[in-house]
Scaffold this active site. Structure first.
Site, PDB file in Angstrom:
ATOM      1  N   GLN A 100       0.816  -1.209   0.000  1.00 34.79           N
ATOM      2  CA  GLN A 100       0.000   0.000   0.000  1.00 34.79           C
ATOM      3  C   GLN A 100       0.861   1.276   0.000  1.00 34.79           C
ATOM      4  OE1 GLN A 100      -3.547  -1.004   0.527  1.00 34.79           O
ATOM      5  NE2 GLN A 100      -3.884   0.911  -0.552  1.00 34.79           N
ATOM      6  N   LYS A 136       1.768   1.794  -3.693  1.00 40.09           N
ATOM      7  CA  LYS A 136       0.546   2.010  -4.476  1.00 40.09           C
ATOM      8  C   LYS A 136       0.007   3.410  -4.235  1.00 40.09           C
ATOM      9  CE  LYS A 136      -2.310  -1.271  -3.938  1.00 40.09           C
ATOM     10  NZ  LYS A 136      -3.381  -2.231  -3.658  1.00 40.09           N
ATOM     11  N   LYS A 177      -2.648  -1.033   6.643  1.00 45.66           N
ATOM     12  CA  LYS A 177      -3.628  -2.086   6.374  1.00 45.66           C
ATOM     13  C   LYS A 177      -4.036  -2.705   7.700  1.00 45.66           C
ATOM     14  CE  LYS A 177      -5.631  -4.134   2.827  1.00 45.66           C
ATOM     15  NZ  LYS A 177      -6.009  -3.605   1.513  1.00 45.66           N
ATOM     16  N   GLY A 206     -12.416  -0.554   3.005  1.00 45.64           N
ATOM     17  CA  GLY A 206     -12.795  -1.963   2.891  1.00 45.64           C
ATOM     18  C   GLY A 206     -11.716  -2.787   2.206  1.00 45.64           C
ATOM     19  N   ASP A 207     -11.891  -4.068   2.233  1.00 51.17           N
ATOM     20  CA  ASP A 207     -11.076  -5.029   1.496  1.00 51.17           C
ATOM     21  C   ASP A 207     -11.907  -6.318   1.514  1.00 51.17           C
ATOM     22  OD1 ASP A 207      -8.148  -5.434   0.364  1.00 51.17           O
ATOM     23  OD2 ASP A 207      -8.513  -7.208   1.535  1.00 51.17           O
ATOM     24  N   THR A 257     -12.039   0.288  -8.113  1.00 53.22           N
ATOM     25  CA  THR A 257     -10.888  -0.603  -8.299  1.00 53.22           C
ATOM     26  C   THR A 257     -11.019  -1.377  -9.617  1.00 53.22           C
ATOM     27  OG1 THR A 257     -10.775  -0.791  -5.902  1.00 53.22           O
ATOM     28  CG2 THR A 257      -9.419  -2.304  -7.164  1.00 53.22           C
ATOM     29  N   ASN A 279     -16.106  -7.331  -5.067  1.00 53.18           N
ATOM     30  CA  ASN A 279     -16.170  -5.931  -5.480  1.00 53.18           C
ATOM     31  C   ASN A 279     -15.291  -5.649  -6.696  1.00 53.18           C
ATOM     32  OD1 ASN A 279     -14.539  -3.136  -5.036  1.00 53.18           O
ATOM     33  ND2 ASN A 279     -16.726  -2.862  -4.702  1.00 53.18           N
ATOM     34  N   SER A 298     -10.629   6.577  -2.933  1.00 47.21           N
ATOM     35  CA  SER A 298     -10.747   6.828  -1.493  1.00 47.21           C
ATOM     36  C   SER A 298     -10.114   8.178  -1.170  1.00 47.21           C
ATOM     37  CB  SER A 298     -10.029   5.738  -0.690  1.00 47.21           C
ATOM     38  OG  SER A 298     -10.841   4.606  -0.581  1.00 47.21           O
TER      39      SER A 298
HETATM   40  P1  NDP Z   1     -14.451  -9.320  -1.928  1.00 47.18           P
HETATM   41  O1  NDP Z   1     -14.533  -9.877  -0.561  1.00 47.18           O
HETATM   42  O2  NDP Z   1     -15.522  -8.398  -2.399  1.00 47.18           O
HETATM   43  O3  NDP Z   1     -14.343 -10.509  -2.977  1.00 47.18           O
HETATM   44  C1  NDP Z   1     -13.332 -11.465  -2.967  1.00 47.18           C
HETATM   45  C2  NDP Z   1     -13.718 -12.504  -3.990  1.00 47.18           C
HETATM   46  O4  NDP Z   1     -12.644 -13.404  -4.215  1.00 47.18           O
HETATM   47  C3  NDP Z   1     -14.893 -13.344  -3.559  1.00 47.18           C
HETATM   48  O5  NDP Z   1     -15.659 -13.611  -4.691  1.00 47.18           O
HETATM   49  C4  NDP Z   1     -14.227 -14.612  -3.030  1.00 47.18           C
HETATM   50  O6  NDP Z   1     -15.051 -15.745  -3.085  1.00 47.18           O
HETATM   51  C5  NDP Z   1     -13.141 -14.728  -4.050  1.00 47.18           C
HETATM   52  N1  NDP Z   1     -12.040 -15.596  -3.653  1.00 47.18           N
HETATM   53  C6  NDP Z   1     -11.342 -15.637  -2.504  1.00 47.18           C
HETATM   54  N2  NDP Z   1     -10.359 -16.535  -2.591  1.00 47.18           N
HETATM   55  C7  NDP Z   1     -10.449 -17.060  -3.825  1.00 47.18           C
HETATM   56  C8  NDP Z   1      -9.705 -18.006  -4.547  1.00 47.18           C
HETATM   57  N3  NDP Z   1      -8.653 -18.618  -4.004  1.00 47.18           N
HETATM   58  N4  NDP Z   1     -10.064 -18.260  -5.825  1.00 47.18           N
HETATM   59  C9  NDP Z   1     -11.125 -17.653  -6.391  1.00 47.18           C
HETATM   60  N5  NDP Z   1     -11.865 -16.757  -5.762  1.00 47.18           N
HETATM   61  C10 NDP Z   1     -11.529 -16.469  -4.499  1.00 47.18           C
HETATM   62  O7  NDP Z   1     -13.009  -8.631  -2.049  1.00 47.18           O
HETATM   63  P2  NDP Z   1     -12.523  -7.507  -3.051  1.00 47.18           P
HETATM   64  O8  NDP Z   1     -13.100  -7.739  -4.388  1.00 47.18           O
HETATM   65  O9  NDP Z   1     -12.702  -6.203  -2.395  1.00 47.18           O
HETATM   66  O10 NDP Z   1     -10.960  -7.797  -3.072  1.00 47.18           O
HETATM   67  C11 NDP Z   1     -10.381  -8.747  -3.957  1.00 47.18           C
HETATM   68  C12 NDP Z   1      -8.895  -8.494  -4.053  1.00 47.18           C
HETATM   69  O11 NDP Z   1      -8.674  -7.155  -4.520  1.00 47.18           O
HETATM   70  C13 NDP Z   1      -8.118  -8.595  -2.734  1.00 47.18           C
HETATM   71  O12 NDP Z   1      -6.807  -9.052  -3.015  1.00 47.18           O
HETATM   72  C14 NDP Z   1      -8.045  -7.144  -2.267  1.00 47.18           C
HETATM   73  O13 NDP Z   1      -6.960  -6.924  -1.390  1.00 47.18           O
HETATM   74  C15 NDP Z   1      -7.837  -6.456  -3.601  1.00 47.18           C
HETATM   75  N6  NDP Z   1      -8.183  -5.040  -3.625  1.00 47.18           N
HETATM   76  C16 NDP Z   1      -9.439  -4.604  -3.315  1.00 47.18           C
HETATM   77  C17 NDP Z   1      -9.735  -3.270  -3.389  1.00 47.18           C
HETATM   78  C18 NDP Z   1     -11.108  -2.752  -3.172  1.00 47.18           C
HETATM   79  O14 NDP Z   1     -11.324  -1.556  -3.401  1.00 47.18           O
HETATM   80  N7  NDP Z   1     -12.069  -3.571  -2.766  1.00 47.18           N
HETATM   81  C19 NDP Z   1      -8.703  -2.261  -3.714  1.00 47.18           C
HETATM   82  C20 NDP Z   1      -7.436  -2.841  -4.127  1.00 47.18           C
HETATM   83  C21 NDP Z   1      -7.199  -4.176  -4.032  1.00 47.18           C
HETATM   84  P3  NDP Z   1     -15.917 -16.218  -1.821  1.00 47.18           P
HETATM   85  O15 NDP Z   1     -17.200 -15.468  -1.969  1.00 47.18           O
HETATM   86  O16 NDP Z   1     -16.034 -17.673  -2.009  1.00 47.18           O
HETATM   87  O17 NDP Z   1     -15.151 -15.848  -0.591  1.00 47.18           O
END
Ligand code: NDP
Length: 470
Positions: A135, A138, A150, A189-190, A233, A264, A401
């Protein structure tokens, strides 16, 4: 060159195994990294993230001996402050549950520390430190005054009632509130922390502190949130990927796109990739993946995941002709031109990279944090795949953000288009700055090195100007 740590004491077996993934020709950086590996051998994700950044700083050190003298690298791998705390809460059966909470304020060199909160059973200090470390760079790349941090908890929101999630969030914030503030540390969030959780966290902060301010981002629109933050994102990822493709004479137009995850980031990456002319044919969750050769409508995934909170398998009830495969790792065998890993760290290993290249994938842009292992990144780079590293390509979330913080400070709200245009501009700049830094240091086209160097130099210079008090 002097050694960074006590001479002759190598890291243990775990540290040495992680060190082996990196090639250090600069002895100063190798010594610093060796010390980190010796100190934190039980933090593999953090060591991986630190190794990747330090390895790519090697050409910088040759040109900037002042960085060695000022100990910037030794300082930057050590968080300014690490908080670890107990969270007790009462479940729906009246039983007390206990979780562990974390907040790592890694760097405030260029602004208040800023970074999300992750609620997932896998959360530990290694994961929080890796995310906080990434972070720093970034946030620097966004061009906004944001430091790096974080946090999170090993709490699993899955299977919990809304009231349980609320009680957990309130207990979490009861402790966290004394360490954060709009000018100190601004969480967001994350994974596992979306609009619902941010609302409960903000409500508790306000109640205890008696202050209504921009202490959290990702807030609801009715109480200080920014339009386009939800989409940022995923949209930003596609804006960045589009710039990278454009520079290579390519585009999303007519390309099959595979997106891992269905949260997300993945949902709005799907929407934007589709708007840019791509066809998203596969998405996943942690149980399995779906393939729909006709293109996956992001609105269906949004309903399944955000509204109903169900498994991605349910997609077959909406589109009976689609395919579901149990197990998420096979998604990389689905032939595509462009892959957007948007789920979690290390979800794209070497085998996945090989399968993608074999089936014609020519571009990978990371939406998740550190989704590709170092071996996978090396495979892409040595096979001519255009590769966008997370700390550059997923910076759109934190950038927006930052825009939310600006709007909160000014007590006004920008329109969706205004925020989206600023986001677009920021992502375009990040691409060009990373590409320029890579070229300047003799690694043209290597956006991993370019992003690390550009992000690092700004923070390093700020640290030098501010002296060695921390
Ligand atoms: P969410 O909780 O909204 O979604 C995560 C998704 O990934 C869910 O669909 C989850 O499935 C799935 N998942 C988890 N592990 C696996 C896996 N091994 N294989 C396939 N799918 C998997 O999180 P975000 O979308 O917010 O975040 C996703 C990534 O993006 C993270 O690495 C986060 O750190 C990064 N990120 C997010 C930001 C944001 O603004 N939200 C900003 C920058 C980075 P299930 O429902 O089964 O758990």
């Amino acid at each position: 060159m002097r050694r960074a740590g006590p001479a002759g004491r190598p890291p243990d077996k775990r540290g040495l195994a992680i060190m082996a993934a990196f090639n250090f020709t600069n002895s100063y950086l190798r010594d610093v990294y060796e010390t980190v590996c010796r100190k934190d051998p039980d933090q593999p994700e953090f060591l991986q993230a630190a190794g990747e950044v330090l390895e790519s700083l090697q050409p910088v050190m040759d040109q900037r001996p002042d960085l060695v003298r000022s100990g910037v690298v030794e300082r930057i791998v050590e968080p300014e402050r690490t908080l670890l705390f107990r969270i007790s809460w009462v479940d729906d059966h009246g039983k007390v549950q206990v979780n562990r909470g974390y907040r790592v304020q890694f760097s405030t060199a260029i602004g208040p520390s800023k970074g999300g909160l992750r609620f997932h059973p896998s959360v530990n200090l290694s994961i929080v430190k890796f995310l906080g470390f990434e972070q720093i760079f970034k946030n620097s790349l966004t061009g906004l005054p944001l430091g790096g941090g974080k946090g999170g908890s090993d709490f699993d929101p899955k299977g919990k009632s809304g009231n349980e999630v609320m009680r957990f969030c309130q207990s979490f914030m009861t402790e966290l509130q004394r360490h954060i503030g709009p000018d100190t540390d601004v969480p967001a969030g994350d994974i596992g922390v979306g609009a619902r959780e941010i609302g409960y966290l903000f409500g508790q902060y306000k109640r205890i502190r008696n202050e209504f301010n921009g202490v959290l981002t990702g807030k609801g629109l009715s109480y200080g949130g920014s339009l386009a933050r939800t989409e940022a994102t995923g949209y930003g990822l596609c804006y960045f990927a589009n710039e990278m493709l454009k520079a290579a004479g390519k585009s999303f137009q007519g390309q099959s796109v595979v997106i891992s995850g269905s949260g997300n980031v993945a949902i709005y990456a799907n929407q934007k990739a589709t708007q840019l002319g791509g066809k998203v044919i596969a998405m996943s969750d942690s149980n399995g993946y779906i393939v729909d050769e006709n293109g996956i409508d992001y609105k269906i995934i949004q309903e399944i995941k955000e509204v109903k909170r169900e498994r991605i398998k349910t997609y077959l009830e909406y589109v009976p002709g689609a395919k579901y495969v149990e197990g998420c790792s096979g998604i990389w065998t689905v032939p595509c031109g462009i892959a957007l890993p948007c789920a979690t760290q290390n979800e794209l290993p070497l085998e996945g990279a090989k399968a993608l290249v074999e089936h014609g994938c020519f571009a990978v842009a990371e939406g998740a944090n550190m989704p590709s292992t170092p071996e996978a990144v090396a495979w892409f780079q040595s096979h001519g795949v255009l590769f966008a590293p997370a700390k550059a390509s997923n910076a759109g979330g934190v950038a927006t953000s930052g825009l939310e913080m600006t709007q909160n400070s000014m007590r006004l709200s920008w329109s969706f288009d205004e925020v989206d245009q600023r986001l677009h501009g920021i992502m375009t700049n990040i691409y060009h700055n990373a590409a320029k830094a890579a070229a300047e240091f003799g690694m043209e086209g290597n956006l991993v090195a370019g992003a690390n160097i550009a992000g690092f130099l700004k923070v390093a210079d700020a640290m030098i100007w501010q002296g060695v008090s921390y």
